[in-house]
Scaffold this active site. Structure first.
Site, PDB file in Angstrom:
ATOM      1  N   HIS A 149       0.826  -1.217   0.000  1.00 29.83           N
ATOM      2  CA  HIS A 149       0.000   0.000   0.000  1.00 29.83           C
ATOM      3  C   HIS A 149       0.861   1.269   0.000  1.00 29.83           C
ATOM      4  CE1 HIS A 149      -3.838  -2.149   0.912  1.00 29.83           C
ATOM      5  NE2 HIS A 149      -3.021  -2.987   1.527  1.00 29.83           N
ATOM      6  N   TYR A 181       0.873  -4.176  12.202  1.00 24.77           N
ATOM      7  CA  TYR A 181       0.812  -2.747  11.872  1.00 24.77           C
ATOM      8  C   TYR A 181       1.691  -1.878  12.768  1.00 24.77           C
ATOM      9  CZ  TYR A 181      -2.610  -3.854   8.313  1.00 24.77           C
ATOM     10  OH  TYR A 181      -3.207  -4.373   7.186  1.00 24.77           O
ATOM     11  N   HIS A 239      -3.929   0.989  11.997  1.00 18.61           N
ATOM     12  CA  HIS A 239      -3.724  -0.282  12.693  1.00 18.61           C
ATOM     13  C   HIS A 239      -5.097  -0.874  13.034  1.00 18.61           C
ATOM     14  CE1 HIS A 239      -2.475  -3.373  15.264  1.00 18.61           C
ATOM     15  NE2 HIS A 239      -2.222  -2.706  16.371  1.00 18.61           N
ATOM     16  N   ASN A 256     -10.507  -2.757   2.428  1.00 21.93           N
ATOM     17  CA  ASN A 256     -10.164  -2.803   0.998  1.00 21.93           C
ATOM     18  C   ASN A 256     -11.409  -2.523   0.169  1.00 21.93           C
ATOM     19  OD1 ASN A 256      -7.448  -3.419   1.220  1.00 21.93           O
ATOM     20  ND2 ASN A 256      -7.720  -5.619   0.922  1.00 21.93           N
TER      21      ASN A 256
END
Ligand code: HDE
Length: 709
Positions: free
Chosen positions: A79, A366, A343, A152
């Site tokens: 990403h 994360y 996160h 997503n």
């Protein structure tokens, strides 16, 4: 402890915003070094004579260059390329029956949010239009702390267990020996891995569909993917799946277009989002939830904890709970979009996790990645990451600490600090994890309830219109066509055949291959203990087709043409009324019109007026527009002779876009593929051309023009 400044600015009036935009040069401040020393000469280094060597003593030069040398931080490992925007979430009605989260119970508060939308595989400078999943991460600055919904634009994922994530990403990224290809899954290592991972097949259907090439980041759905929990104040749990649906409908471009857009404007999505917000066309989504009572956990044809499965909307409808609006562009890309740290483990009371093994792995990943990317456990102090709820704890020091903690107490329990900061009771908002009952053996295993890898892949394929199925077949032909190892192509065909034989056969035809018998899956790989429970199974699904999975049949399909870009192909002598009538009609419907002409500046209309040109034919391309209009003009014949104009119209026709030509402009269509025919989406000779054109544009594309393979 001092209260921290909030990262969220109230929306100020337009003037204030303008001033803010150019702050660094509009407010008349003297230039200084980082130490506050006023600078007298920022153009020349200190030298031994005007033609002499630079002096080491030049602390101003060294400070400037040292800072520059360290301007980059590691990009996100996945990403890396993203666009961000500020906005807010507005709740429709309290959800106290399901969750005690305050921001989901108070309709009077607009919760500030920051959204970051990204591609997954490419580097930070890669194109906006690869075939890829889009990350859609939302940070809610709630009064009870930060809540991150890190989702997503597709509701399922490639793998079931976090253990496979590094393998997936290593396989999809550029191959390690030469880092080729950039931001593309069409290569050997990706399909090698996929062809050995039957669990990826459902997600492969999504990734090969047009969902992977959105028309705009504003026209994508968002999904939380995993099943989460809502917890109410009686400590009752409900499973929850998050969806957010765009007000403008879900739309895509074609793969041929995507590739051309990457060449013409690789910032296409970034710019589109930026301009829409800048022009006050604030993107909007409706946040919805699918709620499943705890008692229904095992009532489905699949396991709710399996992230390769979705809950069909026909089985559990999506209930809208509020709206998400993005209404402010960041002031600084690096400070905000690049430094924001999401996160999935940032939750608030009333929301909790499930044991989805992919989610569980993310809960570790994360924070760990922020440490290497942002370089310090103090990343929560970076303005964009700060909670608007006050932060008080005994965490201290570490690299780049901003907070100046006072006093000598940095431990708990304490008496010297009066017991502060104190723990909160649950009733006062103290967080407790949901006390899920667990009786288990410690095992390194995949649950047999995760073993049906094909049924939902088939559900997805069967839910698509013939046009959408056609695009999936062509995408697979393209991707596998770029794979060099024939054995990988064959193995993938074997997996596709287990989804749908027709699909596999059509893909195989394009590759000049026969569909083989499927091989045994190799989930465990060579050397692992054989485990028959890993064999895929197929379960009968109650739902055979779901309109919500198709973009074309989707019930949320919107027929608005708001914010659509329409090209007017012009030249000298263009007819005044023809331009103005169509422009007024389109702009009233919310579309944006761009005048394209042989040169920039102005052109003379038929009545001799100056018409301002937005783009020349050198810059404009049909792939950057949603529709094309050719106004009437006394020199239409000349326009018809321009190769750029012919290419524009042919591409537009090829990509199933609507084209309208007024009166003498029909001449321009003569040497193109777009022969006047309303039934083929090429509009001419209509008593009400603008009305008809707008109606057609609202349907997005004229798919009937496309040949099915
Ligand atoms: Fe991520 N993912 N992910 N992911 N993910 C990251 O975190 C990871 C997964 C998603 O705009 C990283 O800060 C693992 C699913 C988004 O800043 C990293 C696994 C979903 C973003 C990471 C997954 C996502 C990330 C890289 C499997 C959809 C961008 C930089 C267990 C629900 C956030 C960072 C942004 C980013 C790990 C799978 C969404 C490395 C280990 C499934 C939207 O921590």
């Amino acid at each position: 402890m001092k209260e921290k400044p909030t990262p969220i600015k109230e929306l100020s009036d337009a003037k204030q915003q303008d001033l803010e935009k150019n702050r660094s040069y509009s407010d008349n401040r003297a230039m200084t070094t980082d130490q506050g020393l006023k600078i007298n000469d920022d153009n020349n280094s200190l030298k031994a004579g005007d033609r002499g060597s630079a002096l080491l003593e030049d602390f101003i030069l060294r400070e400037k260059i040292t800072h520059f040398d360290h301007e980059r931080i590691p990009e996100r490992v996945v990403h890396a390329r993203g666009s961000g925007a500020h906005g807010y979430f507005k709740l429709y009605k309290p959800l106290n029956k399901y969750t005690k989260a305050k921001f989901l119970n108070d309709t009077t508060v607009n919760t500030p949010i920051f959204a970051r939308i990204s591609t997954v595989a490419g580097s930070r400078g890669s194109t906006d239009l690869p075939r890829d999943v889009r990350g859609f991460a939302l940070k809610f600055y709630t009064q009870e702390g930060i809540y991150d919904l890190v989702g997503n634009n597709m509701p399922v994922f490639f793998i079931q267990d976090a253990m496979k994530f590094p393998d997936l990403i290593h396989a999809v990224k550029g191959e390690p020996h030469n880092e080729i290809p950039q931001a593309a899954s069409a290569h050997d290592t990706f399909w090698d891995f996929i062809s050995l991972m039957p669990e990826s097949m459902h997600m492969i259907m999504w990734a090969m569909s047009d969902r992977a090439i959105p028309r705009s980041l504003r026209m994508m759905e968002g999904f939380g993917v995993h099943t989460f929990r809502f917890i109410n104040d009686k400590n009752e749990s409900h499973f929850v799946k998050f969806h957010w649906k765009p007000k403008l409908g879900t739309h895509a471009v074609l793969w041929d277009e995507a590739q051309k857009i990457s060449g013409k404007n690789s910032d296409f999505h970034k710019l589109d989002l930026w301009e829409a917000i800048d022009q006050g066309n604030f993107p909007e989504w409706e946040l919805g939830v699918q709620i499943i009572p705890e008692a229904d956990e095992h009532k489905f044809d699949f396991d709710l904890l399996d992230p390769t499965k979705l809950v069909p909307e026909e089985v559990v409808p999506v209930t809208p709970i509020g709206k998400i609006v993005l209404n402010r562009n960041p002031d600084n890309f690096f400070a905000e979009t690049e430094q924001i740290a999401f996160h999935p483990g940032h939750i608030v009371p009333g929301i909790d996790f499930t044991n989805d093994p992919l989610l569980q792995g993310r809960l570790f990943s994360y924070t760990d990645t922020q440490l290497s990317r942002l370089g310090s456990p103090n990343f929560h102090e970076i303005p964009i990451n700060r909670s608007i709820a006050p932060v008080h704890n005994n965490q201290r020091d570490a690299s780049m600490r901003q907070e100046i903690n006072t006093g000598k107490v940095a431990y708990f329990p304490n008496s010297l600090g009066g017991g502060c900061p104190f723990q909160s009771k649950i009733a006062d908002g103290g967080f407790t994890s949901y006390d899920e009952r667990i009786e288990a053996r410690k095992v390194r295993e995949r649950s047999t309830s995760f073993a049906d890898h094909f049924s939902q892949a088939r559900l997805f394929f069967d839910s698509q219109t013939p046009t959408e199925q056609n695009h999936i077949i062509k995408a697979l032909r393209f991707e596998l066509g770029k794979v060099e190892t024939v054995a990988i192509r064959l193995r993938t065909l074997g997996l596709l055949a287990q989804i749908d034989n027709k699909l596999a056969t059509k893909v195989a035809e394009g590759l000049g291959l026969e569909v083989p018998q499927p091989e045994k899956p190799m989930n465990k790989g060579v050397g692992a203990d054989a485990d028959e429970s890993q064999e895929p199974i197929q379960k009968n699904q109650k739902v055979k087709s779901s309109d919500a999975l198709s973009m074309i049949k989707n019930p949320t399909l919107s027929n608005t043409i708001a914010t659509r870009q329409i090209a007017f192909l012009c030249n000298e002598g263009v007819n005044d009324e023809s331009v103005e009538n169509m422009r007024n009609a389109l702009e009233t419907a919310g579309a944006t019109v761009k005048i394209i002409a042989p040169h920039l500046g102005t052109i003379k209309t038929e009545k001799g007026k100056n018409l301002t040109v937005d783009q020349s034919y050198l810059i404009a391309a049909s792939v950057l527009f949603d529709g094309t209009f050719i106004p009437d003009g006394k020199n239409s014949k000349d326009l018809a002779q321009m190769p750029e104009v012919r290419e524009f119209i042919n591409d537009s026709f090829k990509h199933c876009k609507f084209i309208a030509a007024d009166n003498r402009a029909k001449e321009v269509l003569k040497n193109t593929d777009a022969k006047p025919n309303t039934d083929m989406g090429v509009l001419t000779d209509s008593a009400n051309l603008s009305k008809d054109f707008i109606k057609k544009l609202g349907t997005h594309r004229f798919w009937q023009r496309e040949k099915l393979v």
